[in-house]
Design a protein around this motif. Structure first.
Motif, PDB file in Angstrom:
ATOM      1  N   TYR A 144       0.857  -1.177   0.000  1.00 39.38           N
ATOM      2  CA  TYR A 144       0.000   0.000   0.000  1.00 39.38           C
ATOM      3  C   TYR A 144       0.901   1.238   0.000  1.00 39.38           C
ATOM      4  CZ  TYR A 144      -3.511  -3.444   1.366  1.00 39.38           C
ATOM      5  OH  TYR A 144      -4.336  -4.548   1.407  1.00 39.38           O
ATOM      6  N   ASN A 145       1.373   1.568  -1.186  1.00 38.55           N
ATOM      7  CA  ASN A 145       2.347   2.643  -1.366  1.00 38.55           C
ATOM      8  C   ASN A 145       1.822   3.648  -2.386  1.00 38.55           C
ATOM      9  OD1 ASN A 145       2.633   1.277  -3.794  1.00 38.55           O
ATOM     10  ND2 ASN A 145       4.552   0.278  -3.200  1.00 38.55           N
ATOM     11  N   GLU A 146       2.655   4.601  -2.738  1.00 32.13           N
ATOM     12  CA  GLU A 146       2.235   5.636  -3.680  1.00 32.13           C
ATOM     13  C   GLU A 146       1.724   5.043  -4.988  1.00 32.13           C
ATOM     14  OE1 GLU A 146       4.017   9.482  -6.158  1.00 32.13           O
ATOM     15  OE2 GLU A 146       5.357   8.168  -5.028  1.00 32.13           O
ATOM     16  N   ALA A 147       2.472   4.073  -5.525  1.00 37.01           N
ATOM     17  CA  ALA A 147       2.069   3.482  -6.803  1.00 37.01           C
ATOM     18  C   ALA A 147       0.707   2.804  -6.690  1.00 37.01           C
ATOM     19  CB  ALA A 147       3.127   2.489  -7.269  1.00 37.01           C
ATOM     20  N   PHE A 148       0.456   2.121  -5.577  1.00 35.26           N
ATOM     21  CA  PHE A 148      -0.833   1.463  -5.368  1.00 35.26           C
ATOM     22  C   PHE A 148      -1.971   2.481  -5.345  1.00 35.26           C
ATOM     23  CE2 PHE A 148      -4.015   0.499  -2.064  1.00 35.26           C
ATOM     24  CZ  PHE A 148      -4.687  -0.541  -2.695  1.00 35.26           C
ATOM     25  N   PHE A 149      -1.839   3.511  -4.532  1.00 30.41           N
ATOM     26  CA  PHE A 149      -2.911   4.502  -4.441  1.00 30.41           C
ATOM     27  C   PHE A 149      -3.111   5.219  -5.772  1.00 30.41           C
ATOM     28  CE2 PHE A 149      -1.698   4.199   0.123  1.00 30.41           C
ATOM     29  CZ  PHE A 149      -2.916   3.751   0.595  1.00 30.41           C
ATOM     30  N   ALA A 150      -2.014   5.563  -6.448  1.00 22.72           N
ATOM     31  CA  ALA A 150      -2.118   6.292  -7.719  1.00 22.72           C
ATOM     32  C   ALA A 150      -2.786   5.451  -8.796  1.00 22.72           C
ATOM     33  CB  ALA A 150      -0.733   6.723  -8.182  1.00 22.72           C
ATOM     34  N   SER A 151      -2.634   4.138  -8.722  1.00 25.47           N
ATOM     35  CA  SER A 151      -3.181   3.253  -9.760  1.00 25.47           C
ATOM     36  C   SER A 151      -4.695   3.132  -9.694  1.00 25.47           C
ATOM     37  CB  SER A 151      -2.568   1.861  -9.628  1.00 25.47           C
ATOM     38  OG  SER A 151      -3.082   1.185  -8.483  1.00 25.47           O
ATOM     39  N   GLY A 152      -5.291   3.474  -8.573  1.00 27.74           N
ATOM     40  CA  GLY A 152      -6.724   3.284  -8.405  1.00 27.74           C
ATOM     41  C   GLY A 152      -7.124   1.855  -8.092  1.00 27.74           C
ATOM     42  N   ARG A 153      -6.140   0.989  -7.864  1.00 24.35           N
ATOM     43  CA  ARG A 153      -6.457  -0.425  -7.637  1.00 24.35           C
ATOM     44  C   ARG A 153      -7.177  -0.671  -6.323  1.00 24.35           C
ATOM     45  NH1 ARG A 153      -1.889  -4.612  -8.850  1.00 24.35           N
ATOM     46  NH2 ARG A 153      -3.739  -5.939  -8.837  1.00 24.35           N
ATOM     47  N   ILE A 154      -7.170   0.318  -5.443  1.00 29.27           N
ATOM     48  CA  ILE A 154      -7.905   0.146  -4.193  1.00 29.27           C
ATOM     49  C   ILE A 154      -9.377  -0.151  -4.474  1.00 29.27           C
ATOM     50  CG2 ILE A 154      -8.439   2.609  -3.899  1.00 29.27           C
ATOM     51  CD1 ILE A 154      -7.895   2.194  -0.883  1.00 29.27           C
ATOM     52  N   ALA A 155      -9.898   0.366  -5.581  1.00 25.34           N
ATOM     53  CA  ALA A 155     -11.308   0.163  -5.929  1.00 25.34           C
ATOM     54  C   ALA A 155     -11.596  -1.259  -6.391  1.00 25.34           C
ATOM     55  CB  ALA A 155     -11.729   1.152  -7.011  1.00 25.34           C
ATOM     56  N   THR A 156     -10.556  -2.029  -6.692  1.00 27.71           N
ATOM     57  CA  THR A 156     -10.746  -3.393  -7.201  1.00 27.71           C
ATOM     58  C   THR A 156     -10.614  -4.462  -6.123  1.00 27.71           C
ATOM     59  OG1 THR A 156      -8.397  -3.809  -7.737  1.00 27.71           O
ATOM     60  CG2 THR A 156      -9.726  -2.607  -9.371  1.00 27.71           C
ATOM     61  N   LEU A 157     -10.277  -4.073  -4.900  1.00 27.03           N
ATOM     62  CA  LEU A 157      -9.928  -5.066  -3.882  1.00 27.03           C
ATOM     63  C   LEU A 157     -11.134  -5.700  -3.199  1.00 27.03           C
ATOM     64  CD1 LEU A 157      -6.843  -3.495  -2.083  1.00 27.03           C
ATOM     65  CD2 LEU A 157      -6.889  -5.170  -3.929  1.00 27.03           C
ATOM     66  N   ALA A 158     -12.245  -4.985  -3.082  1.00 27.77           N
ATOM     67  CA  ALA A 158     -13.373  -5.497  -2.309  1.00 27.77           C
ATOM     68  C   ALA A 158     -13.850  -6.874  -2.775  1.00 27.77           C
ATOM     69  CB  ALA A 158     -14.514  -4.487  -2.310  1.00 27.77           C
ATOM     70  N   PRO A 159     -14.063  -7.097  -4.084  1.00 23.89           N
ATOM     71  CA  PRO A 159     -14.521  -8.441  -4.491  1.00 23.89           C
ATOM     72  C   PRO A 159     -13.479  -9.528  -4.250  1.00 23.89           C
ATOM     73  CG  PRO A 159     -14.130  -7.040  -6.409  1.00 23.89           C
ATOM     74  CD  PRO A 159     -14.076  -6.155  -5.215  1.00 23.89           C
ATOM     75  N   VAL A 160     -12.213  -9.188  -4.366  1.00 28.02           N
ATOM     76  CA  VAL A 160     -11.156 -10.168  -4.087  1.00 28.02           C
ATOM     77  C   VAL A 160     -11.184 -10.560  -2.620  1.00 28.02           C
ATOM     78  CG1 VAL A 160      -8.663 -10.569  -4.109  1.00 28.02           C
ATOM     79  CG2 VAL A 160      -9.722  -9.215  -5.928  1.00 28.02           C
ATOM     80  N   ILE A 161     -11.321  -9.575  -1.753  1.00 27.52           N
ATOM     81  CA  ILE A 161     -11.370  -9.849  -0.315  1.00 27.52           C
ATOM     82  C   ILE A 161     -12.588 -10.690   0.022  1.00 27.52           C
ATOM     83  CG2 ILE A 161     -11.646  -8.753   1.939  1.00 27.52           C
ATOM     84  CD1 ILE A 161     -10.122  -6.310   0.696  1.00 27.52           C
ATOM     85  N   ALA A 162     -13.735 -10.328  -0.523  1.00 24.12           N
ATOM     86  CA  ALA A 162     -14.969 -11.062  -0.236  1.00 24.12           C
ATOM     87  C   ALA A 162     -14.874 -12.509  -0.725  1.00 24.12           C
ATOM     88  CB  ALA A 162     -16.149 -10.359  -0.896  1.00 24.12           C
TER      89      ALA A 162
END
Length: 286
Positions: free
Chosen positions: A33-51
């Motif tokens: 969870y670093n600059e590249a992660f936040f900048a990529s917008g991938r945070i929006a894709t994690l919820a279904p993976v976690i579920a």
């Protein structure tokens, strides 16, 4: 989502906390969870993976694993001073009409339960429970608070440790009283905005050993998170992963009569509703 990083310092792995104390490993999905992660917008894709992984029974107990700060060292830590009217009153200072902004060294960032080290020569180390705001994308000259809201990756519990003599009695700017190693415990998790019903209605508390010193609510903030993100973007560029410490409610050691400071041997426990709890051992300088 409640994003966490677990493991030894410098070797933390990204995951998500589910069902209280179970961790879904995400180290194969994101590097960190670093600059590249936040900048990529991938945070929006994690919820279904976690579920999906939680439903498949792939979540593991947290156990005795160390919890690190829920994001890597940011470009900058920006802090807001006297952002609670009752805290300004207890320090005898005027309520600001604009946010008081200062910096804190990024290498102060540590995990929520890591030891806090009293710096050499310190006689007035103090505590501050705070709501932290983590930036999700680059911000410069945002148009309004709605744009600011869309730029917030999440919220985090922070202890803005401060050395009051260096901050207030040694001249210059506040940064030197805020920037000793271990002076910014953060975590245990980064809560994405959907986890928080009303960020302006969160209970806050801090105890030293068995005594309650701070009791407050984000309802008493003078300048809320979206206002602050919009405001700061008019003066400087906020980068993905940057942290904003938004100020503390009353009850700091400086304001006690007589003042009370940390010297080593104490345990500080703090919490913000929906953002968990921290507990730090205070270690004297040797």
């Amino acid at each position: 989502m409640r994003l966490v990083r677990t493991g030894p310092p410098g070797a933390e792995e990204p995951g998500a906390l589910v069902d209280g104390d179970l961790v879904v490993d995400l180290s194969d999905v994101v590097a960190d969870y670093n600059e590249a992660f936040f900048a990529s917008g991938r945070i929006a894709t994690l919820a279904p993976v976690i579920a999906e992984r939680a439903a498949a029974g792939k979540a593991q107990p947290l156990g005795d694993r160390r919890i690190g700060a829920p994001f890597t060292r940011p470009h900058q830590i920006l802090c807001i001073g006297l952002n609670y009217s009752d805290h300004a009153a207890e320090t005898g200072q005027a309520v600001p009409t604009e946010p008081i902004v200062f910096n804190k060294a990024p290498n102060t960032l540590v995990g929520p339960n890591d030891d806090v080290l009293i710096p050499r020569g310190s006689v007035k180390t103090d505590w501050e429970v705070e709501l932290g705001v983590v930036i999700g994308k680059r911000c410069l000259y945002l148009a309004d608070e709605a744009a600011a809201a869309s730029a917030i990756a999440g919220y985090v519990l922070v202890n803005d440790i401060s050395e009051r003599e260096w901050q207030m009695e040694r001249g210059g700017q506040w940064v030197k009283g805020k920037s000793a190693p271990t002076f910014n415990p953060a975590g245990p998790w980064l809560a994405t905005p959907d986890e928080i019903d009303d960020v302006r209605n969160l209970d806050m508390s801090l105890d030293v050993d068995d005594k309650r010193y701070q009791t407050g609510s984000t309802a008493r903030m003078l300048f809320g998170p979206t206002f602050l993100v919009h405001y700061l973007s008019q003066f400087l560029a906020l980068e993905p992963g940057d942290l904003i410490n938004t100020g503390t409610p009353p009850g700091v050691g400086l304001a006690q009569k007589p003042p009370v400071y940390l010297h080593g041997g104490e345990r500080v426990t703090l919490s913000v509703s929906r953002l968990g709890q921290q507990s730090q051992s205070i270690v004297p300088h040797t």
